[in-house]
Design an enzyme around this catalytic site. Structure first.
Site, short mmCIF file in Angstrom:
data_model
loop_
_atom_site.label_atom_id
_atom_site.label_comp_id
_atom_site.label_asym_id
_atom_site.label_seq_id
_atom_site.Cartn_x
_atom_site.Cartn_y
_atom_site.Cartn_z
N HIS A 105 18.93 -5.75 -12.19
CA HIS A 105 20.14 -6.13 -12.04
C HIS A 105 21.13 -4.94 -12.88
CE1 HIS A 105 24.16 -8.58 -12.08
NE2 HIS A 105 24.13 -8.20 -13.59
N VAL A 128 25.96 5.90 18.25
CA VAL A 128 25.83 6.45 16.71
C VAL A 128 26.27 7.68 16.57
CG1 VAL A 128 23.74 6.71 15.47
CG2 VAL A 128 23.50 5.21 17.26
N CYS A 174 16.31 17.11 15.65
CA CYS A 174 16.64 16.60 14.21
C CYS A 174 17.10 17.52 13.22
CB CYS A 174 15.30 15.67 13.81
SG CYS A 174 15.42 14.96 12.33
N LYS A 195 24.08 15.07 9.02
CA LYS A 195 23.98 14.35 7.64
C LYS A 195 24.61 15.46 6.56
CE LYS A 195 22.94 11.48 9.89
NZ LYS A 195 22.54 11.42 11.18
N GLY A 217 31.28 5.28 21.90
CA GLY A 217 31.50 4.93 20.25
C GLY A 217 29.99 4.41 19.83
N GLY A 224 24.99 9.28 25.02
CA GLY A 224 23.45 8.95 24.95
C GLY A 224 22.80 10.38 25.33
P1 FAD Z 1 12.95 16.96 19.49
O1 FAD Z 1 13.49 17.06 18.07
O2 FAD Z 1 14.10 17.10 20.48
O3 FAD Z 1 12.12 18.07 19.72
C1 FAD Z 1 11.68 18.58 20.99
C2 FAD Z 1 11.13 19.75 20.62
O4 FAD Z 1 10.44 20.43 21.98
C3 FAD Z 1 12.50 20.92 20.68
O5 FAD Z 1 12.26 21.80 19.59
C4 FAD Z 1 12.09 21.85 21.90
O6 FAD Z 1 12.88 22.97 21.72
C5 FAD Z 1 10.89 21.84 22.19
N1 FAD Z 1 10.64 22.11 23.73
C6 FAD Z 1 10.91 21.20 24.57
N2 FAD Z 1 10.19 21.51 25.90
C7 FAD Z 1 9.38 22.57 25.43
C8 FAD Z 1 8.48 23.44 26.35
N3 FAD Z 1 8.22 23.03 27.48
N4 FAD Z 1 7.70 24.25 25.43
C9 FAD Z 1 8.10 24.52 24.15
N5 FAD Z 1 8.98 23.75 23.48
C10 FAD Z 1 9.80 22.89 23.92
N6 FAD Z 1 17.61 10.32 14.38
C11 FAD Z 1 17.20 9.58 13.50
O7 FAD Z 1 16.30 8.87 13.31
N7 FAD Z 1 18.22 9.64 12.41
C12 FAD Z 1 19.22 10.50 12.61
O8 FAD Z 1 20.07 10.52 11.64
C13 FAD Z 1 19.40 11.19 13.67
N8 FAD Z 1 20.74 11.84 13.79
C14 FAD Z 1 20.98 12.50 15.04
C15 FAD Z 1 22.06 13.34 15.20
C16 FAD Z 1 22.22 14.01 16.36
C17 FAD Z 1 23.72 14.61 16.41
C18 FAD Z 1 21.20 14.04 17.28
C19 FAD Z 1 21.75 14.58 18.58
C20 FAD Z 1 20.10 13.27 17.25
C21 FAD Z 1 19.95 12.43 16.04
N9 FAD Z 1 19.04 11.87 15.83
C22 FAD Z 1 18.55 11.17 14.63
C23 FAD Z 1 17.67 11.64 16.97
C24 FAD Z 1 16.51 12.55 16.96
O9 FAD Z 1 17.07 13.94 16.52
C25 FAD Z 1 15.60 12.68 17.91
O10 FAD Z 1 15.23 11.38 17.89
C26 FAD Z 1 14.55 13.33 17.31
O11 FAD Z 1 14.57 14.51 17.05
C27 FAD Z 1 13.16 13.40 18.25
O12 FAD Z 1 12.01 13.83 18.03
P2 FAD Z 1 11.18 14.63 19.22
O13 FAD Z 1 10.21 15.37 18.42
O14 FAD Z 1 10.74 13.63 20.13
O15 FAD Z 1 12.05 15.76 20.07
P1 NAD Z 2 24.13 5.67 21.95
O1 NAD Z 2 23.59 5.16 23.03
O2 NAD Z 2 24.21 5.36 20.56
O3 NAD Z 2 25.69 5.67 22.39
C1 NAD Z 2 26.36 5.98 23.48
C2 NAD Z 2 27.50 5.15 23.65
O4 NAD Z 2 28.46 5.58 24.71
C3 NAD Z 2 27.29 3.64 24.10
O5 NAD Z 2 28.01 2.88 23.16
C4 NAD Z 2 27.77 3.32 25.44
O6 NAD Z 2 28.43 2.24 25.68
C5 NAD Z 2 28.88 4.55 25.46
N1 NAD Z 2 29.18 5.05 26.66
C6 NAD Z 2 28.25 5.31 27.93
N2 NAD Z 2 28.91 5.70 28.93
C7 NAD Z 2 30.16 5.73 28.72
C8 NAD Z 2 31.47 6.36 29.32
N3 NAD Z 2 31.29 6.98 30.39
N4 NAD Z 2 32.72 6.22 28.47
C9 NAD Z 2 32.79 5.87 27.44
N5 NAD Z 2 31.66 5.23 26.67
C10 NAD Z 2 30.50 5.50 27.24
O7 NAD Z 2 23.94 7.42 22.12
P2 NAD Z 2 24.64 8.75 21.40
O8 NAD Z 2 25.56 8.31 20.19
O9 NAD Z 2 24.74 9.92 22.21
O10 NAD Z 2 23.09 9.08 20.57
C11 NAD Z 2 22.01 9.46 21.39
C12 NAD Z 2 20.96 8.96 20.52
O11 NAD Z 2 20.75 9.86 19.35
C13 NAD Z 2 20.55 7.61 20.11
O12 NAD Z 2 20.26 6.63 20.82
C14 NAD Z 2 20.35 7.37 18.79
O13 NAD Z 2 19.02 6.94 18.48
C15 NAD Z 2 20.04 8.78 18.23
N6 NAD Z 2 20.98 9.08 17.05
C16 NAD Z 2 20.53 8.56 15.92
C17 NAD Z 2 21.39 8.58 14.65
C18 NAD Z 2 20.99 7.71 13.62
O14 NAD Z 2 19.86 7.35 13.82
N7 NAD Z 2 21.80 7.82 12.53
C19 NAD Z 2 22.31 9.55 14.75
C20 NAD Z 2 22.78 9.96 15.95
C21 NAD Z 2 22.02 9.98 17.02
#
Ligand code: FAD
Ligand code: NAD
Length: 461
Positions: free
Chosen positions: A436, A182, A42, A51, A180, A266
């Protein structure tokens, strides 16, 4: 002798650090093992950097409309190096913040890969050196990784994941985004606003297919205005990538050329194989199986966040962290009603929803009434020239209960928690005073319209 803790948390992302802090607040001695950066996906390559880039892109789009607002400004040109540097500084600042929060709560941080080895032992591997700690309870918060398409795996250069897409050294001329969802839609906004020709290829019939169809269709129309092409119900069959040029084959369509291919289809939960084997963890595919108390099949071991694949959201991980921490401290908390965790997408316009969608209600055979209110008739939205979109409030037909809210429009992500408060409510709306003019009045109008009592929404024929 191995150092002893009440709780050891493996993973320092939103799930891990929040669980550790809550355990420490409850008076427990706590260790976090993190193999990369505090803050996890995150903070370092997810929510926050995306963001930050969207922040620059949003500013740029707003500034392009300056003339309409009666302002004359000179030429506008994104400086990508500065935008990247700003993003990196934001991430660095928050990483420092999380590190000092953790330290301030007297949590001991171990750098390295943590492996739960059974009987409360956690082995820590760091560049060949090994250390061991023991703990009464263990919380697994090991996160997730981007899903790869086996026919054209990530090469980090031409075929990239969101991690590389957040840190490209220059804005590519063109980008094909596979998925397409998030990530695909958010990063499409970033790059399109920076002048890149973006095409999204989505397998299902609309963008953000988890939301109601009107949401994806409206978003597609608005993204088109930013120059983004969306090919829905489309599949990529092959990517031929070579030094800065990718040829993308689309089933039943023409091949596309792109400088970069971003695969965003995903994320997959992850937990180290050694931990799974040593603890004999029951798994659901790649996800760690948990019960309502977030207990795994191994006694005294909890799992949370992306590693359990419930929400793949940072705020989902935060909520699970609190429940697991309470339980590790001897409590009896449960995680329920996952549909009440809001979903927020930071596109232009934004999308947010909570509770049941219209299509979910249909699947559940629930008859609904829909209250609707558009932003175009809201004073503040017009004043800000942000009139796209609407709010829909979903009410159970045979009762007064609100089941869900779906919103598309500027700043709707900021209203997601307010929308959550509506779920399960009935007609008490008249008792809540909305200032408002505010954008949030649209939520009030849609809520009232679900009961046919909105002042500003014309009566339905
Ligand atoms: P993580 O954040 O993945 O943390 C896991 C940690 O564990 C990592 O630091 C990793 O290095 C560590 N780790 C793993 N295995 C080990 C090990 N064996 N020993 C020590 N350390 C280890 N979510 C939102 O709610 N809002 C958003 O706007 C949003 N935007 C996103 C944008 C992108 C591009 C992506 C990829 C994700 C986004 N997400 C968003 C999803 C969000 O980032 C994740 O849901 C969130 O980070 C999950 O938290 P977590 O603690 O479960 O895992
Ligand atoms: P997602 O599940 O949101 O979207 C993946 C999309 O890929 C789906 O619409 C699916 O139908 C499509 N897809 C799957 N296989 C495909 C293929 N072979 N060809 C074309 N389309 C295909 O997953 P993401 O966008 O990779 O994001 C991963 C996770 O990260 C999300 O589940 C979300 O919870 C988290 N995330 C959250 C935020 C936020 O909260 N604003 C922002 C970024 C990521």
């Amino acid at each position: 002798m191995a150092e002893k803790f009440d709780v050891a948390v493996i993973g320092g992302g939103p799930g891990g650090y929040a669980a550790a802090i809550r355990c420490a607040q409850k008076g427990l001695s706590v260790a976090i093992v993190e193999k990369e950066y505090m803050g996890g996906t995150c903070l370092n390559c997810g929510c926050i950097p995306s963001k930050a880039l969207l922040g620059s892109a949003h500013f740029l789009t707003q500034a392009k409309h300056a003339n309409l607002m009666g302002l004359e400004i000179g030429s506008l040109k994104p400086n990508w190096a500065k935008i990247q540097a700003r993003k990196d500084a934001i991430v660095k600042g928050f990483r420092g913040g999380v590190t000092s929060l953790v330290k301030g709560n007297n949590i001991k941080v171990f750098e390295g890969r943590g492996i739960a080895a059974g009987n409360g032992t956690v082995k820590i591997e760091n560049n060949g050196s090994n250390e061991e700690i023991t703990a009464g309870k263990i919380i697994l918060a090991t996160g997730s990784v981007p899903i790869e398409i086996p026919a054209f795996p990530f090469d980090g250069e031409n075929i990239i994941s969101s991690k590389e897409a957040l840190s490209l050294s220059e804005v590519p001329e063109s980008m094909v985004i596979i998925g397409g969802g998030v990530i695909g839609c958010e990063l499409a906004c970033v790059y399109a606003c920076m002048g890149c020709k973006v095409t999204i290829i989505e397998a299902l019939p609309s963008l953000l297919p988890n939301e109601d169809d009107w949401v994806g269709k409206l978003l597609e129309k608005e993204l088109k205005k930013l120059g983004i092409t969306s090919l829905t119900s489309s599949k990529v069959t092959a990517v031929d990538a070579a030094a800065g040029k990718c040829s993308v084959s689309v089933e039943g369509g023409d091949d596309l050329e792109a400088s970069k291919v971003l695969v965003a289809v995903g994320r997959r939960a992850c937990c180290d194989k050694e931990t799974v084997e040593a603890l004999g963890l029951e798994m659901d595919g790649a996800k760690i199986k948990i019960n309502e108390k977030l207990e795994t099949s191994a006694e005294g071991v909890y799992a949370i966040g992306d590693a359990v694949g419930t929400t793949y959201l940072a705020h989902g991980a935060f909520m699970e962290a609190e429940v697991a921490a309470d339980n590790a401290a001897g409590g009896d908390e449960t995680m329920q009603d996952y549909h009440l965790i809001p979903r927020a997408v930071y596109t232009f316009p934004e999308v947010a929803s909570v509770g049941r969608s219209e299509k979910r209600c249909k699947e559940m055979d629930i008859e609904v009434e829909i209250g609707k209110a558009p932003f175009r008739s809201n004073g503040r939205s017009v004043a800000h020239n942000e009139t796209v979109g609407e709010i829909r409030v979903i009410r159970k037909k045979d009762s007064k209960e609100i089941l869900g809210v779906s919103m598309v429009g500027a700043t709707v992500t900021e209203m997601a928690a307010a929308a959550r408060a509506l779920i399960g409510s009935t007609e008490e709306i008249t008792k809540v005073c909305f200032p408002h003019p505010t954008v949030s009045e649209v939520l009030k109008e849609a809520w009232e319209d679900a009961y046919g009592i909105s002042i500003h929404v014309p009566p339905r024929q």
